[in-house]
Design an enzyme around this catalytic site. Structure first.
Site, PDB file in Angstrom:
ATOM      1  N   LYS A  10       0.118   4.277  -0.305  1.00  0.00           N
ATOM      2  CA  LYS A  10      -0.497   5.475   0.291  1.00  0.00           C
ATOM      3  C   LYS A  10      -0.183   6.715  -0.586  1.00  0.00           C
ATOM      4  O   LYS A  10      -0.187   6.614  -1.801  1.00  0.00           O
ATOM      5  CB  LYS A  10      -0.023   5.658   1.743  1.00  0.00           C
ATOM      6  CG  LYS A  10      -0.241   4.389   2.566  1.00  0.00           C
ATOM      7  CD  LYS A  10      -0.022   4.572   4.037  1.00  0.00           C
ATOM      8  CE  LYS A  10      -0.255   3.256   4.747  1.00  0.00           C
ATOM      9  NZ  LYS A  10      -0.167   3.354   6.202  1.00  0.00           N
ATOM     10  N   HIS A  23      -9.719   1.266   4.831  1.00  0.00           N
ATOM     11  CA  HIS A  23      -8.403   1.354   5.470  1.00  0.00           C
ATOM     12  C   HIS A  23      -8.531   2.270   6.702  1.00  0.00           C
ATOM     13  O   HIS A  23      -9.301   3.223   6.696  1.00  0.00           O
ATOM     14  CB  HIS A  23      -7.375   1.921   4.481  1.00  0.00           C
ATOM     15  CG  HIS A  23      -5.996   1.882   5.046  1.00  0.00           C
ATOM     16  ND1 HIS A  23      -5.526   2.870   5.876  1.00  0.00           N
ATOM     17  CD2 HIS A  23      -5.001   0.961   4.940  1.00  0.00           C
ATOM     18  CE1 HIS A  23      -4.285   2.556   6.248  1.00  0.00           C
ATOM     19  NE2 HIS A  23      -3.947   1.400   5.698  1.00  0.00           N
ATOM     20  N   GLY A  41       2.211   2.148  10.844  1.00  0.00           N
ATOM     21  CA  GLY A  41       3.165   3.242  10.688  1.00  0.00           C
ATOM     22  C   GLY A  41       3.881   3.625  11.972  1.00  0.00           C
ATOM     23  O   GLY A  41       4.548   4.644  12.039  1.00  0.00           O
ATOM     24  N   ASN A  82       0.858  -1.181   0.000  1.00  0.00           N
ATOM     25  CA  ASN A  82       0.000   0.000   0.000  1.00  0.00           C
ATOM     26  C   ASN A  82       0.896   1.234   0.000  1.00  0.00           C
ATOM     27  O   ASN A  82       1.479   1.589   1.017  1.00  0.00           O
ATOM     28  CB  ASN A  82      -0.899  -0.034   1.253  1.00  0.00           C
ATOM     29  CG  ASN A  82      -1.758   1.210   1.379  1.00  0.00           C
ATOM     30  OD1 ASN A  82      -1.842   2.013   0.452  1.00  0.00           O
ATOM     31  ND2 ASN A  82      -2.400   1.370   2.525  1.00  0.00           N
ATOM     32  N   SER A 137       3.088  -2.219  10.395  1.00  0.00           N
ATOM     33  CA  SER A 137       4.550  -2.327  10.553  1.00  0.00           C
ATOM     34  C   SER A 137       5.103  -3.692  10.133  1.00  0.00           C
ATOM     35  O   SER A 137       6.069  -4.194  10.723  1.00  0.00           O
ATOM     36  CB  SER A 137       4.979  -1.969  11.979  1.00  0.00           C
ATOM     37  OG  SER A 137       4.600  -0.634  12.268  1.00  0.00           O
ATOM     38  N   GLU A 197      -6.860   4.636   7.774  1.00  0.00           N
ATOM     39  CA  GLU A 197      -6.686   6.071   7.525  1.00  0.00           C
ATOM     40  C   GLU A 197      -7.953   6.669   6.913  1.00  0.00           C
ATOM     41  O   GLU A 197      -8.275   7.840   7.146  1.00  0.00           O
ATOM     42  CB  GLU A 197      -5.446   6.300   6.639  1.00  0.00           C
ATOM     43  CG  GLU A 197      -4.176   6.083   7.458  1.00  0.00           C
ATOM     44  CD  GLU A 197      -2.996   5.517   6.708  1.00  0.00           C
ATOM     45  OE1 GLU A 197      -2.983   5.537   5.468  1.00  0.00           O
ATOM     46  OE2 GLU A 197      -2.069   5.023   7.383  1.00  0.00           O
ATOM     47  N   GLU A 249      -5.671  -4.958  10.553  1.00  0.00           N
ATOM     48  CA  GLU A 249      -4.606  -3.986  10.801  1.00  0.00           C
ATOM     49  C   GLU A 249      -4.898  -3.232  12.096  1.00  0.00           C
ATOM     50  O   GLU A 249      -5.660  -2.266  12.092  1.00  0.00           O
ATOM     51  CB  GLU A 249      -4.530  -2.986   9.650  1.00  0.00           C
ATOM     52  CG  GLU A 249      -4.268  -3.623   8.305  1.00  0.00           C
ATOM     53  CD  GLU A 249      -3.762  -2.593   7.310  1.00  0.00           C
ATOM     54  OE1 GLU A 249      -2.611  -2.690   6.913  1.00  0.00           O
ATOM     55  OE2 GLU A 249      -4.526  -1.672   6.968  1.00  0.00           O
TER      56      GLU A 249
END
Ligand code: PGA
Length: 256
Positions: A12, A96, A174, A10, A214, A98, A168
């Site tokens: 991003k 996702h 991250g 991904n 991660s 985010e 996730e």
């Protein structure tokens, strides 16, 4: 893990067009012999057409990072399933963290996007995961169960073959903090149980459940060694060719 490992990068909002194209070319060259891994990348919308052209004819697939739930309409700045399908994408990330936590996407919106993806021949990857406070309050399973149930509302068993799930934990995305492999596997097997109750054992066993948060070359082996982790959704470590290739190589050694 018994299925072919399913490794997605991904990207991003990273990489330029030139960097993305060069990455995709090298990935294609490296993977030409290795069809034992399911491998995909999620570039920015604006590069999808270029990246799809680069990997055309290879086993690498290209996913959009998002779509709108409607097929068309007055939604300035949004992109539809029809559009991403038209430029060659086969998959799409839906929900996702985010999107959920920065852009306020709800389970209802996410469910509508999944339906639109499926009806437009795009394979959705439904992303779920708890936030740190939810884990600390002991609500991980409650949160994940609701995200799965609400996200899959109205999805039939015969449609499930086109859908995969990415677990996730938000606190691991991250941050450099990976869930312990056993910790991740516990949630993966819980997700499989939800799928078994809803759709039966066959769907539960054949649905791909990726881990994300991660993931990197150093923890790929221990994560994929877990029985219910079928692959990885990789963010930071997927934008450097070397580390992404290392993850793919390692995943092959886990099954091989
Ligand atoms: P990360 O991101 O690997 O950088 O934690 C994963 C993701 O957001 O999909």
């Amino acid at each position: 893990m018994e299925k072919k490992p399913f490794i997605m990068g991904n990207w991003k909002m990273h990489l330029t067009l030139k960097e993305g194209v060069e990455f995709a070319q090298s990935l294609r060259d490296h993977l030409s012999e290795k069809n034992t891994v399911l491998c995909g990348i999620c570039p920015s919308f604006v590069f999808l057409k270029d990246i799809c052209s680069v990997v055309e004819g290879s086993d690498i697939f290209v996913a959009a990072q998002n779509i709108h739930s409607d097929e068309s309409g007055p939604y300035t700045g949004e992109v539809s399933a029809v559009m991403v399908r038209e430029v060659g994408c086969t998959h799409v990330l839906i929900g996702h963290s985010e999107r959920r936590h920065i852009f306020g996407e709800t389970d209802t919106f996410i469910n509508a996007k999944i339906k639109t993806a499926l009806s437009n021949n795009l394979k959705p990857i439904l992303c779920v995961g708890e936030k740190l406070d939810e884990r600390e309050d002991g609500r991980t399973k409650y949160v994940v169960k609701n995200q799965i149930k609400d996200g899959l509302q109205g999805i039939r068993a015969d449609q499930m073959g086109d859908l995969s799930i990415a677990y996730e934990p938000v606190w691991a995305i991250g941050t450099g903090k990976t869930a312990l492999p056993e910790q991740a596997n516990e949630v993966h097997s819980f997700i499989r149980k939800i799928l078994a109750d809803e759709y039966g054992e066959h769907v539960a066993n054949t649905t791909y459940i990726q881990y994300g948060g991660s993931a990197k070359p150093e923890n790929t082996e221990e994560l994929l060694a877990q029985p219910d982790i079928d692959g990885l959704l990789v963010g930071g470590a997927s934008i450097k060719l070397e580390s992404f290739l290392k993850i793919i190589e390692t995943s092959l050694s886990v099954i091989g």
